[in-house]
Design a protein around this motif. Sequence first.
Motif, PDB file in Angstrom:
ATOM      1  N   THR A 175      21.679  24.987 -12.678  1.00  0.00           N
ATOM      2  CA  THR A 175      21.419  24.228 -11.451  1.00  0.00           C
ATOM      3  C   THR A 175      22.406  24.627 -10.363  1.00  0.00           C
ATOM      4  O   THR A 175      22.043  24.784  -9.187  1.00  0.00           O
ATOM      5  N   SER A 204      16.546  27.194 -16.824  1.00  0.00           N
ATOM      6  CA  SER A 204      16.079  26.034 -16.052  1.00  0.00           C
ATOM      7  C   SER A 204      14.990  26.487 -15.091  1.00  0.00           C
ATOM      8  O   SER A 204      15.091  27.559 -14.481  1.00  0.00           O
ATOM      9  N   LEU A 206      13.079  25.347 -11.635  1.00  0.00           N
ATOM     10  CA  LEU A 206      13.277  24.456 -10.488  1.00  0.00           C
ATOM     11  C   LEU A 206      12.240  24.715  -9.410  1.00  0.00           C
ATOM     12  O   LEU A 206      11.785  25.845  -9.212  1.00  0.00           O
ATOM     13  N   ASP A 214      14.808  20.580  -7.251  1.00  0.00           N
ATOM     14  CA  ASP A 214      14.195  19.694  -8.250  1.00  0.00           C
ATOM     15  C   ASP A 214      14.037  20.450  -9.574  1.00  0.00           C
ATOM     16  O   ASP A 214      13.223  21.370  -9.681  1.00  0.00           O
ATOM     17  N   LEU A 390      18.107  17.214  -7.841  1.00  0.00           N
ATOM     18  CA  LEU A 390      17.431  16.381  -8.836  1.00  0.00           C
ATOM     19  C   LEU A 390      17.482  17.112 -10.177  1.00  0.00           C
ATOM     20  O   LEU A 390      16.638  17.957 -10.474  1.00  0.00           O
ATOM     21  N   ASP A 391      18.508  16.779 -10.972  1.00  0.00           N
ATOM     22  CA  ASP A 391      18.678  17.442 -12.263  1.00  0.00           C
ATOM     23  C   ASP A 391      18.025  16.618 -13.364  1.00  0.00           C
ATOM     24  O   ASP A 391      17.518  15.514 -13.118  1.00  0.00           O
ATOM     25  N   VAL A 392      18.048  17.124 -14.579  1.00  0.00           N
ATOM     26  CA  VAL A 392      17.385  16.446 -15.692  1.00  0.00           C
ATOM     27  C   VAL A 392      18.323  16.326 -16.878  1.00  0.00           C
ATOM     28  O   VAL A 392      19.332  17.028 -16.969  1.00  0.00           O
ATOM     29  N   ASN A 413      14.224  16.120 -20.319  1.00  0.00           N
ATOM     30  CA  ASN A 413      13.766  16.617 -19.020  1.00  0.00           C
ATOM     31  C   ASN A 413      13.348  15.507 -18.068  1.00  0.00           C
ATOM     32  O   ASN A 413      12.575  15.737 -17.127  1.00  0.00           O
ATOM     33  N   SER A 414      13.885  14.289 -18.299  1.00  0.00           N
ATOM     34  CA  SER A 414      13.722  13.212 -17.322  1.00  0.00           C
ATOM     35  C   SER A 414      14.735  13.409 -16.205  1.00  0.00           C
ATOM     36  O   SER A 414      15.896  13.760 -16.450  1.00  0.00           O
ATOM     37  N   THR A 415      14.313  13.174 -14.977  1.00  0.00           N
ATOM     38  CA  THR A 415      15.213  13.333 -13.837  1.00  0.00           C
ATOM     39  C   THR A 415      16.327  12.297 -13.893  1.00  0.00           C
ATOM     40  O   THR A 415      16.089  11.124 -14.189  1.00  0.00           O
ATOM     41  N   THR A 418      18.938   7.996 -14.201  1.00  0.00           N
ATOM     42  CA  THR A 418      17.751   7.242 -14.583  1.00  0.00           C
ATOM     43  C   THR A 418      18.147   6.122 -15.531  1.00  0.00           C
ATOM     44  O   THR A 418      19.240   6.114 -16.094  1.00  0.00           O
ATOM     45  N   SER A 478      24.491  10.674 -13.021  1.00  0.00           N
ATOM     46  CA  SER A 478      24.262  12.002 -12.454  1.00  0.00           C
ATOM     47  C   SER A 478      25.010  13.076 -13.231  1.00  0.00           C
ATOM     48  O   SER A 478      24.674  14.254 -13.148  1.00  0.00           O
TER      49      SER A 478
END
Length: 607
Positions: A175, A204, A206, A214, A390-392, A413-415, A418, A478
């Motif tokens: 990222t 990754s 994106l 994203d 917006l990382d996961v 792989n959920s943003t 969260t 984050s």
Amino acid sequence: MERERVIGIDLGTTNCCVSIVEAGVATVIPNKGGYKTTPSIVAITESGRRLVGQMAKRQAITNSRHTVYASKRLIGRKWDSAEVRHSMETCPYEIVTGPHDDVRIKLREKEYSLPEISSMILQELKLVAEGYLGEAPEKAVVTVPAYFSDAQRRATKDAGRIAGLDIVRIINEPTAASLAYGFGKDIDATVAIYDLGGGTFDISILDISEGVFDVLSTAGDTFLGGEDFDARIIEHLTYAFAREHKVDLRKDEMALQRLRDAAEKAKIDLSSRQETEISLPFIYTKEDGEALHLQTTMTRDEFEELAVDLIHRTIKICRATLQEAELEVDDIDDVILVGGMTRMPRVQQEVAEFFGKPASKNVHPDEAVAIGAAIQGAALFDEDEDILLLDVTPHSLGIMVHGGGFEPLIEANSTIPTSHSHIFTSVRDNQTSVKIVVMQGESENASENELLGEFVLSGLRRAPAGELEIEVEFEISSDGIVSVSATDLETKVEQSITVAASSSLTESEIQQMIDENEDYLMDLKQGTELENARARIRGLVRTMEGLMRDAEDFIDDAIIVEARGKASEAVEHARVALLGTDLGAMLSTADALELAVEAFSEVLEVS
């Protein structure tokens, strides 16, 4: 108001790098030797002196037992993991178990935790940045492999604390590379970041558009990298040598370290040449005194044959990551290569064949990650910076349920950041407490996943099985770090933890390491000041001796003869002072000698 200055750090397995954004431009900060990367190596000498970076690497052959490399591969891991067992078989330094079933490294007579080893590298980068900025940086964004677990991320944060750095954000390496690739550019594309470094591999996918980065999916292998390619060469060389001489070089620590250096050099050479010579004279001496030499040639084709299965492992992960993102190869607009191993022509070839296009050359494979970290650091404290990252989370997170199953609450792989909650019911009559076991992984069988931590929600009212309702909520920050809470929905009794693995350092251990690090820095500063004072005195002595030689022609001038005698006394006093370690006395001597030089110069000018 002056903005916070945040450095970006790529804490790599083989090499590390530090960067800063100034006036909107990201700059990689060179170390004292002028190099933009610093070897991620720590050593303790026989005298107890700590060496980091190039100085540690230079003495590795003669001090291999007390020189640590590739420590990133062990950070945050449990003692009984397969990766630790593998490292114990291949690394010359001593790996021992710690008090929390964690991993420690024994150097000389002291055992060091992995966060402590990493903190020494971070401290070196902090000093590099301080030399460039003129002041010690306090905040940093540090990168980690995208597939790092919660425990590995926490251990990295602990390393920052020990080093005196406030790690304001942990971001994934690919990222960060995407930020270096897309920052300040009008890009609207779906890109793949293929990151093959010294110890880890990440991929990754994106979407980049209008300043929004994203992450759609990410995956990797935290034990696949350049170290494994080196190991294939070492294995090849030792097997051939054993076949010819009936000697196993792996049992000789110094020989093994020489092989490591030769393998790394051969790997690098074969990225630009078709063949390379490997020459290690006097690699082994037999009991009868006969010296054995290792002399051979390796071709690029031979090396590729030895390591092609490692490359194929990365391609397999790339394929799975595309499927997770629900994309086809044709949907990828650009492929970015990051990490030193991507210089290998066969890696570039395999990646180009898989994605159907050659990789972009728009980022520096060694510097992109640190630059991206610095860009993220600047964006965190600059309201005018229009970047949204917006990382996961790379792993599914959940709890162990009755029967040993695993119930994921947040899918891989959920943003992030969260949160997610789920309501569970009691499984026994009159149950007054429930143990919440927090896990990370993809298996439906809890025992096959990684235990992050556990806590007990007590004080529940007595009720038949299935009547009590307990809400469990997961939150991922984050940084990718997990916290969990559990609440009895009727009584509102709540328990929560910021998940800390059982192998983590305790707060008291971290504080002790912080104190020891501060003592080290104070000693280092005093040592530097002492050496500067010594250098100043030596320079003044040379100047005075030159003046005394000039005065030899004035043997009939009584004033000069007297002045020359005082100068000689001052020089002798300075020589005695150079033998001491009292900084105050050294500075006083330097000041007095400087005045003596000025006085003698004036006498000579008058004459």
